[in-house]
Design a protein around this motif. Structure first.
Motif: not given
Length: 279
Positions: A19, A125-127, A271
């Motif tokens: 990440d 879709h990304h956190q 995140w």
């Protein structure tokens, strides 16, 4: 337009390390990331790619993990074909259904968003995007003026518009994102979003009642003073694109300089997204 695809493979890497690497790549212009079996692929437009910048980022992680990467030139139309093969519809909190043009509509959900990213970040879709959408879904944006910084595909501004925001400004420093926001606004029959290409110098005087900023820690720290100057007292700021430690405390400290107080935050994986209010 052509793009550069850098495909990373790792023999052993922690999730937080991956990440962090993705975050650092985003800071130097990589705007789309795709998971692979042994790592991930990162995409950057051809004119923005610099081998030395990639080398500088990887040098920060020397000795932390082992990696290999390959570099491929890819045409935009080929990227879109790949995206279509891999994109799956997404449901956020049983309220918002995110799909592409080639998916079936699902009218049972209160909010439906049609997205064609075309190399722009932000399909939900990304956190970080998911958490920002969760905040919008739970917040009252009815009849409010909204600024969406680092808008990517425009998905956050589109959701806020569907929830009743009166007018919205969506800004990104990537021309592809700017064009994507225009196209996705039209796909969703949204007419109250004004898109602009640029950075903090592009932010209009406002005033705004809600600011959405899903970018990264360093850019947020640099832009908070400008956000404070255009946000109405009592207005809300929602931030994402960073980690809980040490990023959240750094952002809290910078916000306090401008009478912007921390309210709460949420976390998915490493995140974080956080809510602030201007006193």
């Amino acid at each position: 337009m052509q793009y550069i695809q850098v495909t990373f493979s790792f023999t052993a890497i922690e999730a937080y390390q991956q990440d962090l690497l993705i975050s650092d790549l985003a800071e130097i212009g990589y705007n789309t990331f795709e998971d692979t079996e042994n790592g991930f692929a990162a995409f950057i437009d051809f004119d923005s790619y610099k081998k030395e910048n990639l080398g500088d980022v990887l040098a920060r992680y020397e000795g932390e993990f082992e990696s290999n990467y390959t570099i491929t030139e890819i045409a935009a139309e080929n990227w879109n074909e790949e995206w279509e093969k891999n994109f799956e519809p997404l449901i956020i909190d049983d309220q918002c259904y995110v799909r592409a043009t080639f998916h079936e509509a699902q009218p049972q959900y209160p909010y439906e968003i049609v997205i064609d990213p075309k190399m722009a970040f932000g399909t939900g879709h990304h956190q970080t995007t998911t958490m920002m959408m969760q905040y919008i879904l739970s917040d009252d944006v009815q009849d409010k003026t909204v600024l969406d910084m680092g808008c990517g595909t425009g998905i956050l501004a589109i959701l806020a518009s569907k929830k009743g925001a009166s007018s919205l400004v969506a800004i990104d420093n990537d021309e592809v994102c700017y064009q994507s926001t225009l196209e996705n606004s039209a796909l969703n029959q949204i007419s109250n979003i004004t898109a602009a290409c640029g950075g903090k110098e592009t932010i209009p005087a406002g005033p705004f009642e809600v600011i959405l900023a899903n970018i990264n820690r360093n850019i947020l720290l640099d832009q908070i003073e400008v956000y404070a100057s255009v946000l109405n007292p009592g207005g809300s700021i929602f931030f994402s694109g960073f980690y809980e430690t040490p990023d959240l405390d750094m952002i809290k400290a910078e916000c306090e300089k401008f009478q912007i107080r921390y309210v709460d935050h949420k976390k998915i994986g490493e995140w974080v997204a956080a809510r602030f209010k201007k006193d």
